[in-house]
Design an enzyme around this catalytic site. Structure first.
Site, short mmCIF file in Angstrom:
data_model
loop_
_atom_site.label_atom_id
_atom_site.label_comp_id
_atom_site.label_asym_id
_atom_site.label_seq_id
_atom_site.Cartn_x
_atom_site.Cartn_y
_atom_site.Cartn_z
N HIS A 48 41.01 22.52 59.12
CA HIS A 48 42.34 22.86 58.61
C HIS A 48 43.31 21.71 58.84
O HIS A 48 43.71 21.43 59.96
CB HIS A 48 42.85 24.14 59.28
CG HIS A 48 44.17 24.60 58.72
ND1 HIS A 48 44.27 25.31 57.54
CD2 HIS A 48 45.43 24.40 59.14
CE1 HIS A 48 45.54 25.56 57.29
NE2 HIS A 48 46.28 25.01 58.24
N HIS A 100 43.81 19.76 49.81
CA HIS A 100 42.75 19.82 48.80
C HIS A 100 43.10 18.91 47.63
O HIS A 100 44.27 18.67 47.35
CB HIS A 100 42.54 21.27 48.29
CG HIS A 100 43.79 21.91 47.80
ND1 HIS A 100 44.74 22.43 48.64
CD2 HIS A 100 44.27 22.09 46.54
CE1 HIS A 100 45.74 22.93 47.92
NE2 HIS A 100 45.48 22.72 46.64
P1 AMP Z 1 47.89 24.06 45.00
O1 AMP Z 1 49.07 24.50 44.21
O2 AMP Z 1 47.60 22.60 44.82
O3 AMP Z 1 48.01 24.46 46.45
O4 AMP Z 1 46.64 24.80 44.37
C1 AMP Z 1 45.96 25.83 44.98
C2 AMP Z 1 44.84 26.22 44.06
O5 AMP Z 1 43.98 27.10 44.77
C3 AMP Z 1 45.28 26.94 42.81
O6 AMP Z 1 44.85 26.21 41.66
C4 AMP Z 1 44.60 28.31 42.91
O7 AMP Z 1 44.13 28.78 41.67
C5 AMP Z 1 43.47 28.02 43.86
N1 AMP Z 1 43.02 29.16 44.65
C6 AMP Z 1 43.77 30.03 45.36
N2 AMP Z 1 43.00 30.93 45.99
C7 AMP Z 1 41.72 30.63 45.67
C8 AMP Z 1 40.45 31.19 45.98
N3 AMP Z 1 40.35 32.27 46.77
N4 AMP Z 1 39.34 30.61 45.47
C9 AMP Z 1 39.44 29.52 44.67
N5 AMP Z 1 40.60 28.93 44.33
C10 AMP Z 1 41.72 29.49 44.82
ZN ZN Z 2 42.90 26.15 56.33
#
Ligand code: AMP
Ligand code: ZN
Length: 112
Positions: A48, A100
């Protein structure tokens, strides 16, 4: 946000399901649950770390792995073009506070 309540930490721990594309010692690559293109993966460190600003010098290898794994993803998908996006921090619309990279491909991209 603590690691205990973090969505991506739960996926890493296996307590929340996800479509896993690649699983290495330090990284997990999953399909984005709400894809913005035919290929939309998320590359995340297993540990994390909230943002790029929270990386420290001990994470130098991890930081390079985050980029190098794109070669494996491109090979696996049979593509040479993709877009990498890091929404870093709230103002940049980072919604999941666990570092990410978005790996996006499979359609003609414009802009930026
Ligand atoms: P960000 O705005 O860069 O933090 O993007 C977070 C991304 O995580 C978004 O595109 C979401 O669709 C994706 N996301 C959120 N929860 C999940 C999950 N449980 N599994 C896969 N993707 C996720
Ligand atoms: Zn985390």
């Amino acid at each position: 946000m603590s690691a205990e309540s973090c969505v991506f930490c739960k996926i890493v721990a296996g307590t929340l399901p996800a479509d896993i594309i690649l699983d290495t010692e330090d990284l997990l690559v999953i399909k984005d649950i709400n894809p913005q293109a035919p290929i939309h993966y998320l590359i995340l460190p297993k540990k994390h770390i909230e943002t790029l600003l929270d990386l420290n010098p001990m994470d130098t290898l991890l930081a390079s792995e985050l980029l190098m794994i794109t070669q494996r993803l491109a090979n696996k998908a049979g593509i040479k073009s993709f877009r990498l996006v890091a929404n870093n921090g709230k103002e940049a619309n980072q919604r999941v506070p666990h570092l990410h990279l978005h790996f996006v491909a499979g359609s003609k991209m414009t802009g930026f």
